[in-house]
Structure formats: structure tokens, C-alpha cells
Design an enzyme around this catalytic site. Structure first.
Site, short mmCIF file in Angstrom:
data_model
loop_
_atom_site.label_atom_id
_atom_site.label_comp_id
_atom_site.label_asym_id
_atom_site.label_seq_id
_atom_site.Cartn_x
_atom_site.Cartn_y
_atom_site.Cartn_z
N CYS A 116 1.01 -1.03 -0.12
CA CYS A 116 0.01 -0.01 -0.07
C CYS A 116 0.84 1.18 0.11
O CYS A 116 0.54 2.13 -0.86
CB CYS A 116 -0.82 0.02 1.23
SG CYS A 116 -2.23 1.34 1.40
N CYS A 199 -1.27 8.88 7.04
CA CYS A 199 -2.17 8.30 6.77
C CYS A 199 -3.22 8.12 7.80
O CYS A 199 -2.92 7.90 8.90
CB CYS A 199 -2.22 7.03 5.78
SG CYS A 199 -1.24 7.22 4.15
N CYS A 202 -3.35 4.68 9.55
CA CYS A 202 -2.03 4.09 9.91
C CYS A 202 -1.21 5.11 10.88
O CYS A 202 -0.14 4.75 11.30
CB CYS A 202 -1.37 3.95 8.91
SG CYS A 202 -1.77 3.08 7.57
N CYS A 227 8.09 3.96 5.63
CA CYS A 227 7.13 3.74 4.67
C CYS A 227 7.91 3.36 3.33
O CYS A 227 6.99 3.16 2.34
CB CYS A 227 6.28 4.91 4.65
SG CYS A 227 7.07 6.31 4.14
S1 SF4 Z 1 0.53 4.79 5.38
FE1 SF4 Z 1 -1.09 3.19 5.91
S2 SF4 Z 1 -2.82 3.91 4.14
FE2 SF4 Z 1 -0.98 5.05 3.91
S3 SF4 Z 1 0.23 4.40 2.09
FE3 SF4 Z 1 1.09 3.28 3.84
S4 SF4 Z 1 0.00 1.58 4.46
FE4 SF4 Z 1 -1.24 2.77 3.03
#
Ligand code: SF4
Length: 235
Positions: A116, A199, A202, A227
Site C-alpha cells: 500500500c 495516513c 495508520c 514507509c
Molecule cells: S501509511 Fe497506511 S494507508 Fe498510507 S500508504 Fe502506507 S499503508 Fe497505505
């Protein structure tokens, strides 16, 4: 966070302003990656006044909090001359991800979480960085265990450009000292206990004494909490 006040670190702010001017001159074109967190707002404010040749961009993952979109809007009105860019993920990538695994599959495994982040953050980041000589972040050493060895300047091998972290040695109180002293707009999430902006599904508020990034992907091991945007030696 929002309630923290401390003497404005004028000397540090002056050094960062000089550094931004140097980066803007020596590494043009350069861009600041802004998640709309407090550190990024300090740098956005300094860039708008001291190094207007540097652009600022945010990644609209499609899963941000309403407060973050509100601040995105404020940046456009408060800094009308700023070269502010907003990048979104590819619609086809998001559709395939959500159809394949569901909208909240990131809670199910580290692999799905990284998929994601790859679709919604890493790929748009690559587009945002393309054609630039340097990028700038608001990362600080004191934010987390994954950032304790952060250097002020590195070569970003993965993206093929220089990366600068001019607030690397700032404290949280110094960041807020600057914001208060200069009336810089900031994310209302900070007033709700969020130390880090990410996000919505998260990220959550943290408790007193917790690591500043404890609210990010709180269900995962602390060592895994990046991330994919900052996967160099320091992360
Ligand atoms: S922080 Fe969560 S919602 Fe945002 S891109 Fe990463 S996994 Fe996806």
C-alpha cells in the site's frame, strides 16, 4: 507538541535558512517533501522567505486526515508564491490494490502494508523527485529509533539525488518555538496528540513519553516503521 513552548532557536533557524539558500543555489532544482507535519511547516515557511527557488511537494495518498487536507489548503493561501505541488497515486494502481486485497489490508501483514505504501507513497514520490538534483526532508534524529543516526546530508542511492535533513539536530520544542514565534500554520492533529502526520488509518495519537513515531503503524515492530520513502542508511 501543540502545547510545547520554548525560546525560539533563532541561531538554528538562521543556520537552516543559510543551508536552504546554499542547497537552492548549489543543487538546483531542489524540492522539500512535506507531509504537512510540524517540521515540514517550519521548512516551508523558511523556504518561502529565504529560498523561494526551492519547490515544496506533498503526497496525497488518498487516505489523509481531514485536518491534513485543511492544512494543504492553508499552505496554498498563506504562501501564494510558493511552488507547491501535490502528487496523487496512479488510479489504476489503487484500484488493483483495493480490489485485490480490500481497502484496509495494510493491517493484515507487513507485506500488504508495504504494498500500500509503495502504491500510495513510493511511486508518487519517484515522480515528485524525477528531474531534481536534491530533496529536503524535515526528519530529526530525536523522532525515533530508526532516525537516531540521521545525517544532515546523504546521497540517496535509490532515487539518485542528494538528500538534506536540515532539522536533523532540532528538538520537538525548538520546532514548536519556531512555529509559535512566526505564526506558521500547523496541522490541527498536533492539538489532538499526534506527534507525526501520516495516513489516517495508520497513524494515531501518542501518550506522554512515547517515541514520537510510536503512533505510526503501531501494530508493527518499531524497527520496521518506515514507509519506503526514507530507506537509506539512516532509516
Ligand atoms: S501509511 Fe497506511 S494507508 Fe498510507 S500508504 Fe502506507 S499503508 Fe497505505
Amino acid at each position: 507538541m501543540g502545547a510545547v513552548t520554548e525560546t525560539l532557536p533563532e541561531a538554528k533557524a538562521r543556520r537552516v535558512a543559510e543551508e536552504l539558500r546554499r542547497i537552492g543555489a548549489a543543487h538546483s532544482p531542489a524540492v522539500l517533501a512535506s507531509s504537512l507535519g510540524a517540521e515540514d511547516m517550519v521548512l516551508t515557511d523558511l523556504i518561502s522567505r529565504e529560498a523561494p527557488g526551492i519547490a515544496v511537494f506533498s503526497l496525497d495518498t488518498g487516505r489523509l486526515n481531514a485536518e491534513t487536507y485543511e492544512l494543504m489548503q492553508q499552505v496554498k493561501t498563506r504562501y501564494p508564491d510558493l511552488d507547491y505541488r501535490i502528487y496523487a497515486p496512479e488510479a489504476a494502481d489503487v484500484e488493483a490494490l483495493v480490489q485485490g486485497y480490500g481497502p484496509n489490508a495494510f493491517y493484515e501483514s507487513l507485506d500488504l502494508r508495504k504494498q500500500c505504501c509503495h502504491v500510495r507513497k513510493v511511486k508518487p514520490l519517484q515522480r515528485a523527485l524525477a528531474g531534481n538534483s536534491a530533496w529536503i526532508t524535515g526528519m530529526r534524529r530525536l523522532q525515533s529509533v530508526t532516525r537516531k543516526d540521521l545525517e544532515p546530508e546523504t546521497w540517496d542511492e535509490a532515487n539518485g539525488l542528494y538528500k538534506f535533513n536540515p532539522l536533523y539536530d532540532w528538538s520537538q520544542a525548538e520546532v514548536w518555538g519556531y512555529i509559535r514565534a512566526h505564526g506558521v500554520p500547523y496541522n490541527a492533529l498536533h492539538e489532538q496528540g499526534y506527534a507525526s502526520v501520516g495516513c489516517a488509518p495508520c497513524t494515531r495519537p501518542i501518550a506522554a513519553g512515547e517515541d514520537e513515531r510510536a503512533g505510526r503503524w503501531w501494530w508493527e515492530d518499531p524497527e520496521a516503521k518506515e514507509c519506503g520513502l526514507h530507506l537509506n542508511r539512516e532509516s
